[in-house]
Design a protein around this motif. Sequence first.
Motif, PDB file in Angstrom:
ATOM      1  N   CYS A 211     -29.856  34.258  35.774  1.00 18.81           N
ATOM      2  CA  CYS A 211     -29.510  33.585  34.827  1.00 18.81           C
ATOM      3  C   CYS A 211     -28.097  33.698  34.277  1.00 18.81           C
ATOM      4  O   CYS A 211     -27.510  33.001  33.102  1.00 18.81           O
ATOM      5  CB  CYS A 211     -30.256  34.599  33.459  1.00 18.81           C
ATOM      6  SG  CYS A 211     -29.875  36.196  33.632  1.00 18.81           S
ATOM      7  N   THR A 212     -27.405  34.418  35.078  1.00 16.50           N
ATOM      8  CA  THR A 212     -25.717  34.638  35.061  1.00 16.50           C
ATOM      9  C   THR A 212     -24.949  33.617  35.840  1.00 16.50           C
ATOM     10  O   THR A 212     -23.746  33.644  35.945  1.00 16.50           O
ATOM     11  CB  THR A 212     -25.328  36.041  35.355  1.00 16.50           C
ATOM     12  OG1 THR A 212     -25.955  36.208  36.693  1.00 16.50           O
ATOM     13  CG2 THR A 212     -26.086  37.020  34.418  1.00 16.50           C
ATOM     14  N   THR A 213     -25.754  32.780  36.759  1.00 15.37           N
ATOM     15  CA  THR A 213     -24.803  31.816  37.536  1.00 15.37           C
ATOM     16  C   THR A 213     -24.270  30.592  36.597  1.00 15.37           C
ATOM     17  O   THR A 213     -25.011  29.994  35.981  1.00 15.37           O
ATOM     18  CB  THR A 213     -25.721  31.201  38.693  1.00 15.37           C
ATOM     19  OG1 THR A 213     -27.104  30.915  38.211  1.00 15.37           O
ATOM     20  CG2 THR A 213     -26.051  32.483  39.715  1.00 15.37           C
ATOM     21  N   ILE A 214     -23.138  30.246  37.011  1.00 12.13           N
ATOM     22  CA  ILE A 214     -22.405  29.035  36.262  1.00 12.13           C
ATOM     23  C   ILE A 214     -23.153  27.749  36.202  1.00 12.13           C
ATOM     24  O   ILE A 214     -23.592  27.326  37.589  1.00 12.13           O
ATOM     25  CB  ILE A 214     -21.224  28.995  36.873  1.00 12.13           C
ATOM     26  CG1 ILE A 214     -20.314  30.181  36.438  1.00 12.13           C
ATOM     27  CG2 ILE A 214     -20.449  27.894  36.172  1.00 12.13           C
ATOM     28  CD1 ILE A 214     -18.869  30.148  37.430  1.00 12.13           C
ATOM     29  N   LYS A 215     -23.384  27.116  35.149  1.00 12.46           N
ATOM     30  CA  LYS A 215     -23.955  25.942  35.081  1.00 12.46           C
ATOM     31  C   LYS A 215     -23.267  24.814  34.484  1.00 12.46           C
ATOM     32  O   LYS A 215     -23.530  23.681  34.457  1.00 12.46           O
ATOM     33  CB  LYS A 215     -25.359  25.734  34.030  1.00 12.46           C
ATOM     34  CG  LYS A 215     -26.272  26.936  34.792  1.00 12.46           C
ATOM     35  CD  LYS A 215     -26.807  26.256  36.138  1.00 12.46           C
ATOM     36  CE  LYS A 215     -28.101  26.990  36.804  1.00 12.46           C
ATOM     37  NZ  LYS A 215     -27.593  28.095  37.475  1.00 12.46           N
ATOM     38  N   ARG A 216     -21.897  25.267  33.850  1.00 13.86           N
ATOM     39  CA  ARG A 216     -21.051  24.114  33.305  1.00 13.86           C
ATOM     40  C   ARG A 216     -19.668  24.679  33.603  1.00 13.86           C
ATOM     41  O   ARG A 216     -19.422  25.969  33.340  1.00 13.86           O
ATOM     42  CB  ARG A 216     -21.228  23.829  32.213  1.00 13.86           C
ATOM     43  CG  ARG A 216     -21.254  24.872  30.958  1.00 13.86           C
ATOM     44  CD  ARG A 216     -21.650  24.674  29.517  1.00 13.86           C
ATOM     45  NE  ARG A 216     -21.932  25.638  28.757  1.00 13.86           N
ATOM     46  CZ  ARG A 216     -21.441  25.818  27.465  1.00 13.86           C
ATOM     47  NH1 ARG A 216     -21.125  24.718  27.046  1.00 13.86           N
ATOM     48  NH2 ARG A 216     -21.711  26.746  26.827  1.00 13.86           N
ATOM     49  N   ALA A 217     -18.809  23.707  33.935  1.00 17.08           N
ATOM     50  CA  ALA A 217     -17.418  24.050  34.133  1.00 17.08           C
ATOM     51  C   ALA A 217     -16.581  23.308  33.066  1.00 17.08           C
ATOM     52  O   ALA A 217     -16.566  21.931  33.067  1.00 17.08           O
ATOM     53  CB  ALA A 217     -16.917  23.809  35.432  1.00 17.08           C
ATOM     54  N   LEU A 218     -15.935  23.942  32.169  1.00 17.73           N
ATOM     55  CA  LEU A 218     -14.847  23.135  30.924  1.00 17.73           C
ATOM     56  C   LEU A 218     -13.580  23.357  31.437  1.00 17.73           C
ATOM     57  O   LEU A 218     -13.114  24.284  31.656  1.00 17.73           O
ATOM     58  CB  LEU A 218     -15.275  23.663  29.738  1.00 17.73           C
ATOM     59  CG  LEU A 218     -16.966  23.828  29.465  1.00 17.73           C
ATOM     60  CD1 LEU A 218     -17.102  24.576  28.044  1.00 17.73           C
ATOM     61  CD2 LEU A 218     -17.526  22.554  29.402  1.00 17.73           C
ATOM     62  N   ILE A 219     -12.997  22.251  31.921  1.00 19.46           N
ATOM     63  CA  ILE A 219     -11.654  22.110  32.524  1.00 19.46           C
ATOM     64  C   ILE A 219     -10.587  21.512  31.913  1.00 19.46           C
ATOM     65  O   ILE A 219     -10.900  20.250  31.533  1.00 19.46           O
ATOM     66  CB  ILE A 219     -12.008  21.802  33.894  1.00 19.46           C
ATOM     67  CG1 ILE A 219     -13.078  21.941  34.833  1.00 19.46           C
ATOM     68  CG2 ILE A 219     -10.454  21.841  34.547  1.00 19.46           C
ATOM     69  CD1 ILE A 219     -13.218  23.373  35.015  1.00 19.46           C
ATOM     70  N   HIS A 220      -9.493  21.909  31.799  1.00 21.57           N
ATOM     71  CA  HIS A 220      -8.439  21.428  31.139  1.00 21.57           C
ATOM     72  C   HIS A 220      -8.173  20.028  31.900  1.00 21.57           C
ATOM     73  O   HIS A 220      -8.019  20.110  32.975  1.00 21.57           O
ATOM     74  CB  HIS A 220      -7.188  22.140  30.977  1.00 21.57           C
ATOM     75  CG  HIS A 220      -6.107  21.748  29.958  1.00 21.57           C
ATOM     76  ND1 HIS A 220      -5.220  20.673  30.587  1.00 21.57           N
ATOM     77  CD2 HIS A 220      -5.752  22.061  29.090  1.00 21.57           C
ATOM     78  CE1 HIS A 220      -4.511  20.107  29.532  1.00 21.57           C
ATOM     79  NE2 HIS A 220      -4.615  21.123  28.516  1.00 21.57           N
ATOM     80  N   LYS A 221      -8.052  19.039  31.185  1.00 24.70           N
ATOM     81  CA  LYS A 221      -7.896  17.713  31.844  1.00 24.70           C
ATOM     82  C   LYS A 221      -6.867  17.614  32.738  1.00 24.70           C
ATOM     83  O   LYS A 221      -6.937  16.990  33.707  1.00 24.70           O
ATOM     84  CB  LYS A 221      -7.842  16.615  30.540  1.00 24.70           C
ATOM     85  CG  LYS A 221      -6.665  16.756  29.909  1.00 24.70           C
ATOM     86  CD  LYS A 221      -6.311  15.456  28.700  1.00 24.70           C
ATOM     87  CE  LYS A 221      -5.277  15.796  27.998  1.00 24.70           C
ATOM     88  NZ  LYS A 221      -3.962  15.601  28.614  1.00 24.70           N
ATOM     89  N   ASP A 222      -5.770  18.387  32.532  1.00 28.19           N
ATOM     90  CA  ASP A 222      -4.790  18.216  33.537  1.00 28.19           C
ATOM     91  C   ASP A 222      -4.982  18.981  34.902  1.00 28.19           C
ATOM     92  O   ASP A 222      -4.285  18.495  35.757  1.00 28.19           O
ATOM     93  CB  ASP A 222      -3.364  18.917  32.939  1.00 28.19           C
ATOM     94  CG  ASP A 222      -2.786  17.812  31.735  1.00 28.19           C
ATOM     95  OD1 ASP A 222      -3.134  16.967  31.514  1.00 28.19           O
ATOM     96  OD2 ASP A 222      -1.889  18.717  30.939  1.00 28.19           O
ATOM     97  N   LEU A 223      -6.077  19.625  34.825  1.00 26.27           N
ATOM     98  CA  LEU A 223      -6.402  20.239  36.184  1.00 26.27           C
ATOM     99  C   LEU A 223      -7.604  19.893  36.588  1.00 26.27           C
ATOM    100  O   LEU A 223      -8.156  20.422  37.737  1.00 26.27           O
ATOM    101  CB  LEU A 223      -6.636  21.791  35.726  1.00 26.27           C
ATOM    102  CG  LEU A 223      -5.613  22.623  35.159  1.00 26.27           C
ATOM    103  CD1 LEU A 223      -5.994  24.096  34.850  1.00 26.27           C
ATOM    104  CD2 LEU A 223      -4.254  22.663  35.787  1.00 26.27           C
ATOM    105  N   LEU A 224      -8.165  18.833  36.300  1.00 31.54           N
ATOM    106  CA  LEU A 224      -9.817  18.316  36.587  1.00 31.54           C
ATOM    107  C   LEU A 224      -9.487  17.915  38.211  1.00 31.54           C
ATOM    108  O   LEU A 224     -10.466  18.335  39.076  1.00 31.54           O
ATOM    109  CB  LEU A 224      -9.976  17.216  35.709  1.00 31.54           C
ATOM    110  CG  LEU A 224     -11.404  16.546  36.143  1.00 31.54           C
ATOM    111  CD1 LEU A 224     -12.387  17.530  36.032  1.00 31.54           C
ATOM    112  CD2 LEU A 224     -11.767  15.346  35.432  1.00 31.54           C
ATOM    113  N   ASP A 225      -8.631  17.101  38.396  1.00 25.73           N
ATOM    114  CA  ASP A 225      -8.638  16.347  39.784  1.00 25.73           C
ATOM    115  C   ASP A 225      -8.437  17.479  40.972  1.00 25.73           C
ATOM    116  O   ASP A 225      -9.312  17.573  41.745  1.00 25.73           O
ATOM    117  CB  ASP A 225      -7.450  15.516  39.930  1.00 25.73           C
ATOM    118  CG  ASP A 225      -7.761  14.170  39.209  1.00 25.73           C
ATOM    119  OD1 ASP A 225      -9.079  13.908  38.731  1.00 25.73           O
ATOM    120  OD2 ASP A 225      -6.936  13.230  38.886  1.00 25.73           O
TER     121      ASP A 225
END
Length: 403
Positions: A211-225
């Motif tokens: 239940c503690t494993t990551i399911k979403r990553a919210l990334i600053h747009k400048d770091l996305l690529d």
Amino acid sequence: MKVPWASLDERLEALADMGRRIEARREDFLEALALDIGQAVKVTSEEIRLTVEHLSTMEEEASLLEGREPYGLVGAIFPYDGPTVMFARWGGAALLGGNRLRFSLSSLTPRVAQLMEEVCQPWKDVVEVVIGKDNREFGWDCVEDPDVRVFFVSGSREVGRVYAQAIDEFDKVIFAGPGGMPPVLVFSGASVERAAVFAARRAFLNGGQYCTTIKRALIHKDLLDPFVEALLEEVDKIKVGDPMDPQVDYGPIKAERTRVLFERGLEWVKGTLIRGGPPEGEWIFPTVVLAREIPDIEVFGPFLAVKAMGSDRAIVEEAVRTGYPLIAYAFGPPPLGSKGRLEALYGRVYWDPEFLYLSPRDPFGGRRDSGWVLEKRGAMIIRKGGPIVYVEELTRPVSGSSG
């Protein structure tokens, strides 16, 4: 009422001996979990190590018992993921506090249940492993047994609501609920490489079946690529296959409910699939979606949604819109004032983490629908959330003390 089944020193030795007995059956546990749920021996080996280490060092928590007494008989239903660790963390705390313990394991892990019954056999007067009963039947047996004073259960939000309605039959109900979609937050000042490697390893650990494993990553747009590039490089190293192969990271996903929740994520998260895809029978490969929209739902299994956010504050706002604030991970300095806000909402927030497995000794617990404790105090029922220390929750102040 006190139910001291041994002195503290005797309890500590018994707990350490339980750990030694689990270690002696290591190979049996490796095979049992592989056969029961397809869990890779690589994962089970680490779970056994954590279990044995925790049970052998419970003197570290002995000081927490000062001025406290046991409840008596405590009951529990342990989930299919991490069953030995749950026994160590929860059962170990119950026994350390001088309680008797009655527990059942998931119907998905019958071989593990049999092993645990054999491990605990020398202490059958104080540790009862219930085998062969449906967990609903076992749960209601606990509700109807006046000797059971504390009850622990994990599961969906609906499971928690059912047992919350039974609080009048207990002194305390502890609910470990779903994690929803635990996030990793990557702020503009983060180390992209570190964040991406951690996200990949933590998201797909045990096939995403914690239940503690990551399911979403919210990334600053400048770091996305650069984040996506480093993430996929790490994801592509994950090996899926025969769970008995020590090089395999995770095996087949045998739990039907996990496959259903995984497919819910694929259906409800809107975006572009960049790795993996729908289940192929029991086989699900690491799946990554570059998301436009991520709903607040419960997802399980090897699934990760990555979303670009316009600013660090937008990351925070997205992260706090959840009914399942169990756990979050964050990289880089958060916006001014938001660190406390995140920590007040989530059960735990780990800043710039480097671990792979959580420590069983860490205080742990969710808020809102991701977890709570209901406790009767006279005519009042108190609800609380957030990280809890199990030894404290499974004992109470000695009668007449202020606590």
